[in-house]
Design an enzyme around this catalytic site. Structure first.
Site, PDB file in Angstrom:
ATOM      1  N   ARG A   1      55.685  26.637  -5.085  1.00  0.00           N
ATOM      2  CA  ARG A   1      54.284  26.914  -4.948  1.00  0.00           C
ATOM      3  C   ARG A   1      53.670  26.105  -3.829  1.00  0.00           C
ATOM      4  O   ARG A   1      52.662  26.498  -3.260  1.00  0.00           O
ATOM      5  CB  ARG A   1      53.563  26.607  -6.250  1.00  0.00           C
ATOM      6  N   GLY A   2      54.249  25.009  -3.475  1.00  0.00           N
ATOM      7  CA  GLY A   2      53.660  24.116  -2.489  1.00  0.00           C
ATOM      8  C   GLY A   2      53.415  24.728  -1.134  1.00  0.00           C
ATOM      9  O   GLY A   2      52.437  24.414  -0.465  1.00  0.00           O
ATOM     10  N   ASP A  59      55.898  23.304   2.477  1.00  0.00           N
ATOM     11  CA  ASP A  59      54.842  22.321   2.688  1.00  0.00           C
ATOM     12  C   ASP A  59      55.372  21.017   3.262  1.00  0.00           C
ATOM     13  O   ASP A  59      54.765  20.428   4.150  1.00  0.00           O
ATOM     14  CB  ASP A  59      54.049  22.069   1.403  1.00  0.00           C
ATOM     15  N   ASP A  69      61.082  16.110   2.696  1.00  0.00           N
ATOM     16  CA  ASP A  69      61.305  14.674   2.510  1.00  0.00           C
ATOM     17  C   ASP A  69      62.800  14.424   2.420  1.00  0.00           C
ATOM     18  O   ASP A  69      63.441  14.183   3.422  1.00  0.00           O
ATOM     19  CB  ASP A  69      60.473  14.083   1.371  1.00  0.00           C
ATOM     20  N   LYS A  83      58.686  14.000   6.411  1.00  0.00           N
ATOM     21  CA  LYS A  83      58.806  12.592   6.018  1.00  0.00           C
ATOM     22  C   LYS A  83      60.232  12.144   6.309  1.00  0.00           C
ATOM     23  O   LYS A  83      61.051  12.037   5.405  1.00  0.00           O
ATOM     24  CB  LYS A  83      58.574  12.458   4.515  1.00  0.00           C
ATOM     25  N   PHE A  85      52.815   8.989  -0.939  1.00  0.00           N
ATOM     26  CA  PHE A  85      52.623  10.165  -1.787  1.00  0.00           C
ATOM     27  C   PHE A  85      51.332  10.847  -1.363  1.00  0.00           C
ATOM     28  O   PHE A  85      50.270  10.232  -1.357  1.00  0.00           O
ATOM     29  CB  PHE A  85      52.558   9.778  -3.264  1.00  0.00           C
ATOM     30  N   ASP A  96      50.751  19.071  -4.547  1.00  0.00           N
ATOM     31  CA  ASP A  96      50.092  18.823  -5.827  1.00  0.00           C
ATOM     32  C   ASP A  96      50.485  17.493  -6.443  1.00  0.00           C
ATOM     33  O   ASP A  96      51.418  16.826  -5.993  1.00  0.00           O
ATOM     34  CB  ASP A  96      50.461  19.924  -6.812  1.00  0.00           C
ATOM     35  N   ARG A 142      46.124  21.271  -5.291  1.00  0.00           N
ATOM     36  CA  ARG A 142      46.669  22.113  -4.214  1.00  0.00           C
ATOM     37  C   ARG A 142      45.561  22.729  -3.365  1.00  0.00           C
ATOM     38  O   ARG A 142      45.753  23.008  -2.193  1.00  0.00           O
ATOM     39  CB  ARG A 142      47.517  23.245  -4.787  1.00  0.00           C
TER      40      ARG A 142
END
Length: 173
Positions: free
Chosen positions: A42-43, A99, A102, A130, A151, A158, A164
């Site tokens: 969903r990000g 999104d 990392d 990241k 973070f 989210d 979001r």
């Protein structure tokens, strides 16, 4: 999470400007193709929507859903495909959009899966990179912003499935 003070890392205007630039880059790079843009839910849904609107070429859009966080700050390391793409990827040039990269684990697994399904090529486009968190040998092909190991929340990212919808990227101090 609401107890800290929000510190905006990337403003809404900065995001809009950079997404427009990325859309132009992708349009130029794929001008003679009809790529399949696959957003990771969903990000990645907000970034994917904004990005494809900034692209001035013929393209197709699909989504897949993965899970690896379980509502926390740290990835579990296990990538689960909860919903796969519906579009045939065989012999397609794919732009995989998310999104954030990392550890690189999710995007590596998904890219390998798409290539195994017969995609001609798979390029990765992320809103945020990241690199300090990378545990896999994978690098995104297109990056809107590189950020430090903090973070972050907002613009699709989210915390516990909330925030979001915030139109900028922020962290708490």
């Amino acid at each position: 999470m609401e107890k800290g003070q929000r510190r905006i890392l990337i403003s809404q205007d900065e995001i809009k400007r950079r997404v427009t630039e990325l859309g132009g880059e992708l349009s130029e790079d794929y001008k003679d193709q009809k790529p399949l843009v696959i957003g990771i839910l969903r990000g990645g849904f907000i970034f994917t929507a904004d990005l494809v609107r900034a692209m001035d070429i013929t393209l197709e859009v699909d989504f897949l859903t993965t899970s690896s966080y379980n509502h926390g700050f740290e990835s579990t390391g296990n990538v689960n495909i909860l919903q796969d793409v519906r579009t045939q990827v065989r012999e397609r040039d794919v732009i995989l959009v998310d999104d954030i990269m990392d550890s690189g684990n999710t995007l590596k697994v998904v890219k390998e899966r798409l290539l195994a399904a017969g995609a001609n090529s798979v390029k990765i486009c992320v809103m945020l990179d990241k690199p300090e968190r990378r545990t896999e040998s994978i690098t995104p092909d297109y990056v809107a912003f590189e950020i430090p190991d903090v973070f972050i929340v907002g613009c699709g990212l989210d915390y516990g499935d909330y925030y979001r919808n915030v139109p900028y990227i922020y962290t708490y101090e």
